[in-house]
Design an enzyme around this catalytic site. Structure first.
Site, short mmCIF file in Angstrom:
data_model
loop_
_atom_site.label_atom_id
_atom_site.label_comp_id
_atom_site.label_asym_id
_atom_site.label_seq_id
_atom_site.Cartn_x
_atom_site.Cartn_y
_atom_site.Cartn_z
N ALA A 14 25.49 46.88 -25.76
CA ALA A 14 26.45 47.78 -24.98
C ALA A 14 27.51 48.09 -25.22
CB ALA A 14 26.59 46.91 -23.33
N THR A 36 16.76 45.08 -34.30
CA THR A 36 15.60 45.91 -33.97
C THR A 36 15.98 47.25 -34.28
OG1 THR A 36 15.24 44.30 -32.12
CG2 THR A 36 14.08 46.49 -31.85
N LYS A 75 27.13 39.08 -29.96
CA LYS A 75 27.56 38.03 -29.19
C LYS A 75 28.10 37.03 -30.45
CE LYS A 75 26.55 39.54 -24.93
NZ LYS A 75 25.33 39.00 -24.41
N TRP A 85 24.07 40.97 -43.00
CA TRP A 85 24.60 42.02 -42.71
C TRP A 85 26.20 42.25 -42.95
CZ3 TRP A 85 21.96 46.40 -42.29
CH2 TRP A 85 20.65 46.11 -41.49
N LYS A 178 42.69 38.18 -21.09
CA LYS A 178 41.08 38.86 -21.01
C LYS A 178 40.30 37.55 -21.07
CE LYS A 178 37.76 41.11 -20.98
NZ LYS A 178 37.32 42.10 -22.15
N SER A 247 28.28 40.28 -18.88
CA SER A 247 27.37 40.18 -19.81
C SER A 247 26.79 38.75 -19.87
CB SER A 247 27.96 40.30 -21.43
OG SER A 247 29.04 39.57 -21.60
#
Length: 296
Positions: A14, A36, A75, A85, A178, A247
């Site tokens: 998202a 994916t 996440k 990666w 936050k 989330s």
């Protein structure tokens, strides 16, 4: 860094899709990396839809050189799974912008980034994955970054896009504010309800008490936050659309691992570190942990 910086995004969920779409609109499309393979990404917003051409790469071996900027939008429960990666995309000249929850982004990512600079951020917009795999952006996107030299690379990259960037001289306080918002959203997991639940007076009372507990821990950890912050956060939840999720609630409903530690456990951990009582966390955290990990 090259005149036209090279950019990659790890985690086209998202939040990642919003950033990818913002960059694509101004001809700065990042390399898309994820678990994916997808042919494209789609973002819906108030004015229409943005389609980001893929493909989403799914094999880190396809990366043959580091890039200037990497946005990490996985996440925190998936950081270790992103190690290959990060190893392929990063070197000591790379800036890694963490589009993640919590106040421990740098510590979480540092072991994996090949000496790159990890730049924490605070994400200030709701975006949710839809059933057709598109993403629905429900507010104007905005990021807050610490006011450090490396932040200018990310701010320049996002300049002129639909995603605003603020640089904060007191990033610690912004990040903890936050975190208070994310922590109280954990109550939605336990109730299995969306934001409309905060209109109940009993839930509002519990949320207020929890936010004041979190505020005490935040201040002990170096944040400068006013007494009004808990009520401001509660007011925002009460003004939000009743069907607005979060989330961590989506993860619970899909039976995925929860970011319970980085969003809620951290309050309990830092409370113990600073000798601040956390009686509500002492109930909420074990329930979230059990919901994430079982057994049972």
């Amino acid at each position: 860094m090259s005149e036209r910086p090279t950019v990659a995004l790890i985690g086209p969920g998202a939040i990642g899709t919003v950033i990818a779409a913002a960059l694509h609109e101004v001809d700065r499309t990042p390399v898309l990396c994820g678990r994916t393979a997808h042919a494209q990404l789609a973002l819906r917003h108030d004015e229409g839809e943005i389609v980001v051409p893929g493909p989403v790469l799914s094999d880190p071996a396809t990366i043959d050189h580091p890039v200037d900027v990497v946005f990490v939008a996985v996440k925190t429960t998936q950081v270790a799974d992103s190690a290959d990666w990060l190893a392929a995309l990063c070197d000591q000249n790379t800036v890694v912008c963490a589009l993640q929850n919590g106040v421990e982004q740098q510590a979480q990512l540092k072991p994996y980034v090949n000496g790159a600079t990890v730049l924490p951020s605070v994400v200030w917009f709701p975006a949710q994955r839809e059933a057709d795999a598109s993403v629905w952006l429900r507010a104007k996107p905005r990021l807050t970054l610490p006011d450090v030299p490396q932040a200018t690379r990310v701010a320049d990259l996002l300049s002129g896009t639909r995603c605003a960037v603020d640089l904060s001289a007191d990033f610690t306080s912004v990040a903890w504010r936050k975190l208070l918002q994310n922590a109280v959203a954990g109550l939605m997991v336990l109730a299995n309800r969306r934001a409309g639940m905060f209109s109940r007076s009993d839930i509002a009372g519990l949320a207020s008490a929890y936010l004041h507990e979190c505020l005490s821990v935040a201040r002990a950890s170096g944040a400068s936050l006013s007494d009004s912050v808990p009520q401001e956060i509660l007011d925002a939840f009460q003004r939000a659309p009743a069907d607005l999720g979060t989330s961590i609630l989506a993860d619970r409903q899909a039976n995925r691992p929860l970011e319970w530690d980085i969003r809620n456990g951290v309050i309990q951990r830092y409370g113990r570190l600073h000798h601040v009582p956390t009686p509500i966390s002492d109930v909420v955290v074990p329930l979230l942990a059990a919901g994430s990990e079982g057994p049972g």
